[in-house]
Structures are given as C-alpha cells and as structure tokens.
Write a protein that holds these residues in place. Structure first.
Motif, mmCIF file in Angstrom:
data_model
loop_
_atom_site.group_PDB
_atom_site.id
_atom_site.type_symbol
_atom_site.label_atom_id
_atom_site.label_comp_id
_atom_site.label_asym_id
_atom_site.label_seq_id
_atom_site.Cartn_x
_atom_site.Cartn_y
_atom_site.Cartn_z
ATOM 1 N N LEU A 97 -2.241 -4.954 31.327
ATOM 2 C CA LEU A 97 -1.214 -4.665 30.040
ATOM 3 C C LEU A 97 -1.704 -3.062 31.102
ATOM 4 N N ALA A 98 0.212 -2.886 31.378
ATOM 5 C CA ALA A 98 -0.127 -1.178 32.205
ATOM 6 C C ALA A 98 -0.514 -0.075 31.219
ATOM 7 N N LEU A 99 -0.741 0.531 30.502
ATOM 8 C CA LEU A 99 0.028 1.017 29.415
ATOM 9 C C LEU A 99 -1.400 1.233 28.926
ATOM 10 N N PHE A 100 -1.302 -0.080 27.893
ATOM 11 C CA PHE A 100 -2.710 -0.194 27.788
ATOM 12 C C PHE A 100 -4.286 0.249 28.566
ATOM 13 N N HIS A 101 -4.296 -0.642 29.828
ATOM 14 C CA HIS A 101 -5.206 -0.089 30.717
ATOM 15 C C HIS A 101 -5.357 0.683 31.178
ATOM 16 N N SER A 102 -4.361 1.861 31.687
ATOM 17 C CA SER A 102 -3.916 3.331 31.351
ATOM 18 C C SER A 102 -4.794 4.190 30.725
ATOM 19 N N LEU A 103 -4.814 3.861 29.456
ATOM 20 C CA LEU A 103 -4.789 4.329 28.447
ATOM 21 C C LEU A 103 -6.983 4.213 28.520
ATOM 22 N N SER A 104 -6.508 3.234 28.753
ATOM 23 C CA SER A 104 -8.660 2.585 28.399
ATOM 24 C C SER A 104 -9.513 3.454 29.034
ATOM 25 N N GLN A 105 -9.150 3.205 30.946
ATOM 26 C CA GLN A 105 -9.117 3.397 31.817
ATOM 27 C C GLN A 105 -9.743 5.292 31.872
ATOM 28 N N SER A 106 -8.226 6.086 31.119
ATOM 29 C CA SER A 106 -8.469 7.155 30.566
ATOM 30 C C SER A 106 -9.593 7.369 30.128
ATOM 31 N N ARG A 107 -9.295 7.182 28.259
ATOM 32 C CA ARG A 107 -10.336 7.538 27.900
ATOM 33 C C ARG A 107 -11.178 7.132 28.348
ATOM 34 N N HIS A 130 11.478 8.083 20.668
ATOM 35 C CA HIS A 130 10.040 7.426 20.428
ATOM 36 C C HIS A 130 9.306 7.549 21.328
ATOM 37 N N GLU A 131 9.292 8.577 21.840
ATOM 38 C CA GLU A 131 8.159 8.688 23.772
ATOM 39 C C GLU A 131 6.511 9.397 22.959
ATOM 40 N N ALA A 132 5.749 8.938 23.419
ATOM 41 C CA ALA A 132 4.697 9.651 23.402
ATOM 42 C C ALA A 132 4.456 10.283 24.636
ATOM 43 N N ILE A 133 3.876 10.720 25.243
ATOM 44 C CA ILE A 133 3.029 11.338 27.040
ATOM 45 C C ILE A 133 1.593 12.834 26.234
ATOM 46 N N VAL A 134 0.743 11.889 27.707
ATOM 47 C CA VAL A 134 -0.358 12.889 27.396
ATOM 48 C C VAL A 134 -0.209 13.445 28.582
ATOM 49 N N ILE A 135 -0.284 14.338 28.773
ATOM 50 C CA ILE A 135 -0.645 16.043 29.511
ATOM 51 C C ILE A 135 -2.369 16.020 30.312
ATOM 52 N N LYS A 136 -2.432 16.220 30.658
ATOM 53 C CA LYS A 136 -3.830 17.133 31.530
ATOM 54 C C LYS A 136 -3.544 18.815 31.091
ATOM 55 N N GLU A 187 -12.655 9.984 30.910
ATOM 56 C CA GLU A 187 -12.338 11.538 30.770
ATOM 57 C C GLU A 187 -13.598 11.917 29.357
ATOM 58 N N GLU A 188 -14.003 12.901 29.808
ATOM 59 C CA GLU A 188 -14.879 13.548 28.850
ATOM 60 C C GLU A 188 -14.494 13.961 27.726
ATOM 61 N N ALA A 189 -12.496 14.333 27.818
ATOM 62 C CA ALA A 189 -11.608 15.511 26.574
ATOM 63 C C ALA A 189 -11.190 14.340 25.236
ATOM 64 N N LEU A 190 -10.742 13.080 26.328
ATOM 65 C CA LEU A 190 -10.771 12.199 25.742
ATOM 66 C C LEU A 190 -11.870 11.361 24.973
ATOM 67 N N HIS A 191 -12.870 11.222 25.025
ATOM 68 C CA HIS A 191 -13.720 9.938 25.487
ATOM 69 C C HIS A 191 -14.733 11.162 23.488
ATOM 70 N N LEU A 241 -1.322 6.704 20.431
ATOM 71 C CA LEU A 241 -2.533 7.891 19.270
ATOM 72 C C LEU A 241 -3.769 7.238 19.034
ATOM 73 N N ILE A 242 -3.634 5.859 18.687
ATOM 74 C CA ILE A 242 -5.095 5.487 18.446
ATOM 75 C C ILE A 242 -5.680 5.648 19.430
ATOM 76 N N MET A 243 -5.536 5.465 20.591
ATOM 77 C CA MET A 243 -6.459 5.918 22.311
ATOM 78 C C MET A 243 -6.658 6.540 22.643
ATOM 79 N N THR A 244 -6.189 7.860 21.760
ATOM 80 C CA THR A 244 -6.222 9.119 22.141
ATOM 81 C C THR A 244 -7.219 10.064 21.086
ATOM 82 N N LEU A 245 -7.306 9.564 20.096
ATOM 83 C CA LEU A 245 -7.440 10.037 19.143
ATOM 84 C C LEU A 245 -8.947 10.574 18.910
#
Length: 480
Positions: free
Chosen positions: A366-376, A467-473, A379-383, A337-341
């Motif tokens: 860490l895989a999840l943190f790294h994946s979120l930071s790289q996507s952010r 307890h799942e969160a998903i990010v879909i393009k 991707e301009e839409a997430l940034h 949530l925090i990394m995509t707001l």
C-alpha cells in the motif's frame, strides 16, 4: 631634396649652440630631418628562451613557488579537517531491533477464507510475510493463538482451529527467510490459574509450568512475549524470572524481549534490585493512542484524544497502537500519526487499509504505509528525533469551537525538521502566517493521506483539506 636660396651672403642661421651657421652650408641640409631611429624589439628565439629558463635562478624560483603552493594547500586542508572534527554534531543513537522495526498485530483467526485442503490460518499468515516485509514491517505479534476460553489454558498447544505445531514451525522458517520476527501475545490467558493435574502434575507450581511453556516457544524461535498490565504475571518477581529466561536465549544479533500492553492511564512501576537482570524487565510498553470504545469516535473526540497524547512528556512515551475505533475517514490520518511519533509504531491488522479501497489491494504494498515506513527508516529525524508539540492559536482561519481543531508537531534532528500537520475536521483550513514564526517558511512535501502532495511548499500558502494529514520536510529559504 635640397633647396638653394639666393640672398644676402651675410645672412646666416643660428645653430643649436647659439652660433650662426653659414647659409651656404645650410642650403645643402635637408628640410625634413628624419627621426632618430630606435632599436626594434624582437622576441627571444627558442634557443634564447631555453637558455634563460634553464638558468639556476629560474629553477630555484619555480621550485620554491611549487613548494609554497603545496604547503598552503595542505594547511587549508588541515584547517578544514580540524573544523569538521571540532564542530559539534549529532551522534545517531544505537538502537535495538524493537526500537527500529515496525510491529504488526495480527490475529490468525481473522483469515476466514482458509479452505478444506489443508491450508490453515497459520499457513496463510506465512504466505503474507513477504507482503508485510514489503510494507516495512519487521515483527509480527500473533494474538489469540491459544484457547483463552479453556481453563486452564494449554500454553504448549496451539488452537486447533488455527493450525498445528508443524504449521507454526513452518511459519517460523518462513519468517526467518522474510526477515520478520514473530512474537506471541499472552494477554487475557489467566496464566496463574493453572490447575495442577491433567498432565501438569509433574510441575510443582503454575509458575514452573509457565517457565517451561515460555522455554518451549523460545526453542521454537519466537522473539518474545507480550502480556497485559492487568495480568497476574505483571509483577516484579515473575517478570524477573522471565527476564532471566530470555537472557539464556539472547545473542548479539538476536535479542528476545518482553512487552506489556498498558490498559490504564499509567503503568505500575517495577523496581529491579537484582544485579543478575540487565536493564528493565520490560523492553516495550504499548499504549493505545485512541482510548478503547464500543462505538466509533467522532472526529472531535479523536482530535481531543490525540491532543492529550501529544502533550504528554516525551520521556514517558511508550510505543503506540490505535486502540479505539476510528472513523474510516480518519483512519489514514491516525496511520500517519503513529508512524511519525517517537517510539515503536505498532500497527493493527487492517489499519493500513482504507475500507473504501478494493480489498484486492491487500496483495500489493500500500502506497501510504510504504511511503511512511520508508521515510521513517531513511530519515533520522523521523526515527529518533526530538518531538515538539505545536499549538494553534485562535486566529486560525475558519476555526470555530464546534469543529475538530487542527494539530501539529515537529520532529527535529540536527538541522533537519519534519512538520506533521493534521486537519481532522470536515472543513478546509488555511494556516495563519503568524502561527509559528520560528519555523522555516519553505519546505517540500514528503507524503500526505491523499498521496497527492508533491514538490516544494510554502507554509504561508498551504491549505489543508478535510480529514487530511501532511508530512513536510522544512528547510531554510537560502538552503537547498
């Protein structure tokens, strides 16, 4: 071959002109008259072809044909360029470093495994900087660096249990090498309760001593300071002096900032009338996404707090941190949530680690943190894209009033859309096909809390786990 027929000499034949032909003379004619021979077609020889092709008419025709081709090609190219130039397009905004980077809140006192061989806690922070940079962190906020239980606090001396000034100088040096900025948190220090005396009698007022202390750390290379909105320093008069001090150290490639941590529901407004101050007095406002609490919140309470925050007007959104205690099963969902707001994500130490994981993984990205930071970052839409909260209707499969409701929002930039879904409950959820008819049905997984979602996906067949969160393009069905 001729055939001679004996017969009446008066017998004759009629010619083509209607006249009779003598039989005797016709007896010598052949019965099978061959066809009239036609001229045989023969291809031109090489010499004849070269003679025809080299004629002036052919040369003119070929040159005019080539000219028409190139003129038509240039016209189509010009039309395509004109269409591209005149077509509306989204321009990427120019962002400051504190709007692009991921912040990391860290208390050096938490490193309790410092040994007695001169390895201070601040030195251990220096050793972690490459690891934080590999995760995508761009700035570290050091909390608890000064002794807050001492009155008055010495703002130019680090808590000796954490390290010394040479240790801090080495930290700044290592931060420059790693490309990570360092900021100091001054919350809860009672800045204006300075007693003139004990070495501070050279200052005419506490405000002057604070100005000296800020300058002291700016000269050592810190990138800014943070205060709380409950501090006495949070006033227009004081922050204006601090802002002017920051501008003395600002450069085009290195801007120093002030940030404030919002503790209440709203932040007092600061009116700036001095033309010597450029822009706002505070560059970064930090608000807790989950309200502080003395006990871990339930999934339903976390979902309620998240929904209230997501429905707030986007123009009022500050930067985000977690704040309250979240159950470990929802920790990864709040990280997503925090990394995509919209706004600057500010991660608290430990939020990127799942408690059920082996703590030895702290030494690796860490895989999840790294994946979120790289996507952010990619991707301009997430940034810096637009934000749209998507509410679920009562027809959601399996939804009842006692469980945590699913949450969703959309980040859009141009024709690119990112759908972020949350199922904070303990039961699986299946999306209603008529939930959001305006959304494209097809997309591709970007990441998920379980890191087990890959490839294309259809929203009509998507089933969310507990307890799942998903990010879909998302993309249109006829697009790639």
């Amino acid at each position: 071959m001729t055939l001679k027929v004996e017969g009446d000499p008066g017998y004759g034949s009629v010619s083509a002109g209607g006249r009779f032909i003598d039989v005797d003379s016709s007896e010598s004619l052949p019965l099978l008259i061959p066809d009239i021979q036609r001229p045989v077609w023969k291809p031109l020889s090489r010499e004849e072809l070269e003679k025809c092709a080299g004629g002036p008419e052919w040369k003119k025709f070929r040159s005019r044909l080539a000219l028409c081709f190139w003129i038509g090609w240039l016209m189509m190219l010009g039309a395509a360029i004109a269409i591209i130039i005149q077509s509306p397009r989204m321009e990427s905004p120019s962002l400051h470093w504190w709007q692009r980077d991921v912040f990391y809140r860290l208390q050096p006192a938490l490193f309790v495994d410092a040994d007695s061989e001169g390895v201070s806690r601040i030195s251990m922070v220096s050793e972690r900087l490459p690891y934080l940079k590999s995760l995508g962190v761009g700035a570290v906020i050091l909390e608890g660096l000064f002794q807050h239980d001492v009155s008055p606090p010495n703002l130019t001396e680090i808590d000796q249990s954490l390290g010394t000034l040479p240790h801090f100088t080495q930290l700044i040096t290592e931060s420059h090498k790693a490309g990570v900025r360092v900021m100091l948190d001054l919350c809860e220090l009672d800045l204006f309760e300075q007693e003139l005396g004990n070495g501070t009698d050279v200052w005419s007022s506490p405000s002057e001593y604070i100005q000296y202390s800020l300058r002291y750390w700016l000269e050592h290379g810190v990138s800014g300071f943070g205060i709380c909105d409950t501090d006495a320093a949070f006033s227009t008069k004081t922050l204006m002096k601090w802002n002017l001090l920051m501008q003395e150290f600002n450069s085009q490639d290195d801007e120093r900032i002030l940030m404030v941590r919002q503790t209440g529901n709203s932040l007092p407004e600061l009116n700036v009338s001095n033309t010597a101050v450029n822009g706002s007095l505070v560059e970064l406002v930090i608000k807790s996404l989950i309200p502080p609490s003395h006990h871990p919140l339930s999934p339903a309470e976390v979902a309620e707090a998240m929904e209230a925050s997501l429905q707030m007007p986007e123009s009022h959104w500050p930067s985000w941190t977690v704040g309250g205690k979240v159950p470990w099963e929802l920790q990864r969902a709040t990280l997503v949530l925090i990394m995509t707001l919209p706004g600057t994500p500010i991660i608290r130490y430990g939020d990127e680690v799942n408690p059920i994981q082996d703590l030895d993984q702290l030494n690796h990205p860490l895989a999840l943190f790294h994946s979120l930071s790289q996507s952010r970052a990619r991707e301009e839409a997430l940034h810096f894209g637009r934000f749209t909260f998507l509410s679920f209707n009562a027809s959601m499969s399996g939804l009842n009033s006692t469980s945590a409701p699913p949450l969703a929002f959309l980040r859009s930039w141009g024709c690119i859309h990112f759908l972020v879904l949350f199922n904070l409950g303990c039961e699986p959820r299946t999306l209603d096909p008529d939930w959001a008819p305006s959304l494209p049905e097809d997309g591709v997984f970007v990441t998920s809390t379980g890191l087990d979602r890959f490839g294309p996906v259809s929203l009509r067949s998507l089933k969310m786990q507990p307890h799942e969160a998903i990010v879909i393009k998302l993309f249109e069905s006829d697009n790639s």
